[in-house]
Scaffold this active site. Sequence first.
Site, short mmCIF file in Angstrom:
data_model
loop_
_atom_site.label_atom_id
_atom_site.label_comp_id
_atom_site.label_asym_id
_atom_site.label_seq_id
_atom_site.Cartn_x
_atom_site.Cartn_y
_atom_site.Cartn_z
N CYS A 41 0.80 -1.22 0.00
CA CYS A 41 0.00 0.00 0.00
C CYS A 41 0.84 1.27 0.00
O CYS A 41 0.51 2.24 -0.69
CB CYS A 41 -0.99 0.01 1.14
N HIS A 73 -2.51 0.52 6.93
CA HIS A 73 -2.77 0.86 5.53
C HIS A 73 -2.33 2.30 5.28
O HIS A 73 -2.20 3.09 6.22
CB HIS A 73 -4.27 0.70 5.25
N ASP A 118 -7.88 5.67 -2.85
CA ASP A 118 -7.04 4.57 -2.37
C ASP A 118 -6.51 3.81 -3.57
O ASP A 118 -7.18 2.95 -4.13
CB ASP A 118 -7.86 3.64 -1.47
#
Lengths: 315, 656
Positions: free
Chosen positions: B410, B454, B470
């Site tokens: 991520c 994250h 995202d």
Amino acid sequence: MIANLRQSISDWIFRASVPETPPVTLVQRRIFILPTRQGYTFAFTMLLLLVSSINYALSLGFILTFTLVSMAGVAMLHTWRNLAHLKLRPGRCDPVFAGDTAHFGVTVETPSLTRFAIAVRRRGEEPVYADVLAHESKLVSLPVAAPRRGLLRCGRLEIYTRYPVGLFHAWSYVDFDLRVIVYPRPDPAAGSPPQHSRSASEEGIPVPGDEEFNMLRAYHAGDAPKLIAWKALAREQGLLTKEFSAMASSELWLDWNEAHAPDTEARLSVLSHWVIQAERYGQSYGLRIPGVSIPPGRGEAHRTRCLEALALFGA
Amino acid sequence: MKAQPPSPHLDVRNVMWLLAAMVFVVAPHMLRLPYWVGVFFLVVVAWRAWIAWAAMHHPSRWVTALLTLAASVATFTQYGRIFGREAGVTLLIVMSSLKLLETHTQREVTLSIYLGFFLVLTNFLFSQGIPLGLYMLVCVWIFVATLVGFNRVGSSPTLSERLRPAGALIIQALPLMVAFFILFPRAQGPLWALPQDTRAGSTGLSDTMTPGNISNLIKSDAIAFRVQFDGDRPPFSKLYWRGPVMTEFDGATWSMPPIAPPGGLSYSKREMRSTYTITLEPHNKTWLFALDVPAVVPPGAYALGDLELRDRRPVAERKRYEVTSYLDYRYGERTSRAVLEASLRFDESRNPRTVALARQWARESPDARALLAKVFQYYNREFTYTLEPPALDRRDPYDDFLFESKKGFCEHYAGSFALLMRAAGIPARIVTGYQGGEVNPINHELVVRQADAHAWTEIWLPDQGWLRVDPTAAVSPLRVENGVNAALGPIGVMNSIIAADPLGVLVNIRNAWQAMNSQWDQWVIGYNTDKQRQFFSSLGFPSVDWRTLGFWLLVSTFVVGGAVTLGLLVRDRPPRREASLVAWNRFCAKLAAAGLPRAPHEGPLDFLARIKSARPGCGEPAEDITGRYVQARYGDGATREELQELARRVRRFRPA
């Protein structure tokens, strides 16, 4: 200091009638309990644990501290009940010779639970520990040095316990007025009793002894094996005991004035030795000391009577 | 002075017990502290065991003094100080072992055992979980058993004669302990400053983000926080737990702005309201986690301009707070120029290919939406979502990632995406935090672990304000919908084992275990002033001060203590002889009712003979009862148990 104070306070609180009538049961009001030095150290440790738990906000630290503190409380009960309801009776207190170790006996009996590490001691002396099993009685024998002849009194006994964790000292006192008679120490240098003190009658009366063979008699339990007539046994005449007799030609008087020694105690030691010698050789003997005159005789009871008279001379 | 109790020769077995107890209590520390501490401790313990075993002499004073000095120097060398958690515990362990070495009287033994209790406490500085708690209970048990052994003067107790009394002491202490635990007034905050490293070792997000540091964190199964929702849980795709926001960028590392942007919660759309309570594990940072966007801030906390929630003090203890959030929102249409400028800044000289690509795309598609579509298309084409990305170039990591490796986690996606946006002229920033979580079906709590860490991005568009984007979702939509385990496969040994279990038994066990842990954390470990107040108000005491607590503490000590006392003392009251007579009379009454009365002059044995001839059917039980009665009354007496047995048999007796 504190211990002394504690002793005198409890002496005052606990004026037991002397001697007490056995058996003595350690009922609630007879038992005292206070923390031991280790108990106070434990309390201090608990304080440290508590402060640390507060400071570091350790919940498990609180649990640890409170468990241990509560455990100490429970331990107090356990210590107390380890002593409670014990039944005490006076035990054997056999006479000894001066210089030997006397033993004061106390019988401890528990009506219910098994008691561990029960200690008995005289004031200021080392305790004797015993485990007392349930429904059993246990003889606790306190060894005490008996340096001088006379009457050795045990005095008040402290019975105590610190089981299970040593944080508390539960104790009680009991006084059975136990005593041990301490005979004067025999003086082996004194030799045999003076023979010239034999009286005039010379015909000689046989008295049981082991010098001259006299007759055979039926075996009694306890007869020494060396006295058994083995030949007679081999001839199938049954168990017979050989009886010897010493020719106790006369009565022997053990006299104060004949015992030559520098002082009273030495004299008593000489007489003590003579009594033992005379008894060993199976002579009939009497004892004559100032104030006491014991007519001649023989046997264990007689010997005891003579030695007691010597032990208690002047008392 | 009263004569000291004799110091009976320390029994070898007792010494071994003491040493074993010490080894037990120090064992968890050996796994945490430098290995030389464990080695030193074990060597000294073995030495002491040998002294006891072979009846050797204790080492002379100067040897112990030398060892003490050496150990202190070693501790200081290791930690640079002798205070603080690790250093303090190390020193305590070392000193306790040396104390053991010179232990040869009963009093020193006792001191060593008390030191052992202290060592138990030091374990709680590292963990207060259920397993360690139970283990330490066993340690305390062994210590008390050791104490019992040393107090059995004059005899050598068996294993059960040590363990049973010790166990009884502890069990009987529990009721009072519980009362103390509930009622003892809890202080707010520490009495003195905690050593700096007391809470060290907690994992969590950091205040910078470089490609690679979150994928390290994600390998940890540790719990970050737990959430209880009031009402329904929002869908997983909405569960973005917002943490540190990073605006500063140097070409490789993203970091928080040195001066926090001024706060204010101003947003123009608030829908999908959700209220929830978070139990946050201590992480030693000031930030708190909440769903985007927080509306009601917990007391003692404040919000920054970038919607970050901050506590006034670093979270050094487990913290519970309630937050209300709106999951559908719009905010930041009017953001200050300074913030926007900061969100556009990047180092032109680094990652040149990325910057060039972004500028090219911006020229091709001036519309932001078209640009985004282009970027996502690019990500979708060849990129892989992986936990083990290859190492990247130090100077131009995002060039390396976007054009060479194309494998990342991520933070790679979020970082490269934010850079692309900035280069294309769109203000962008990184938001780190956690995404998703795992629902425990037993207590319906959402458990968020470090593995759920994250990073995502926010971009600013003139008419829409800050928007969450995202980029990881573009590459791996599973990650956002179903969590990291679904996207990457099970992470860590535990998860692999659980995933391999087809029946799901292990999942259930783990869930039950977590639910239990949650209760434990809330009611045992987290029992503080607030909980105490909560507990008392549930009992109907609205306000509780220390005086009320003290009063109840006293009352409960007497009541609980009294109950325990009674329980103990009634049990060992000496049995009454009359009990046997009562039972016997009852037995005779039963027979009389059946037409066989005992004559007044008749002794028990004569009566038995008559019963046997008159009622041969009940001869056997009658003989048994009579035998027991005669034994109890005329024989050696009977224990409480025997008397109870007699009474029981009489009760069951039926004259046939």
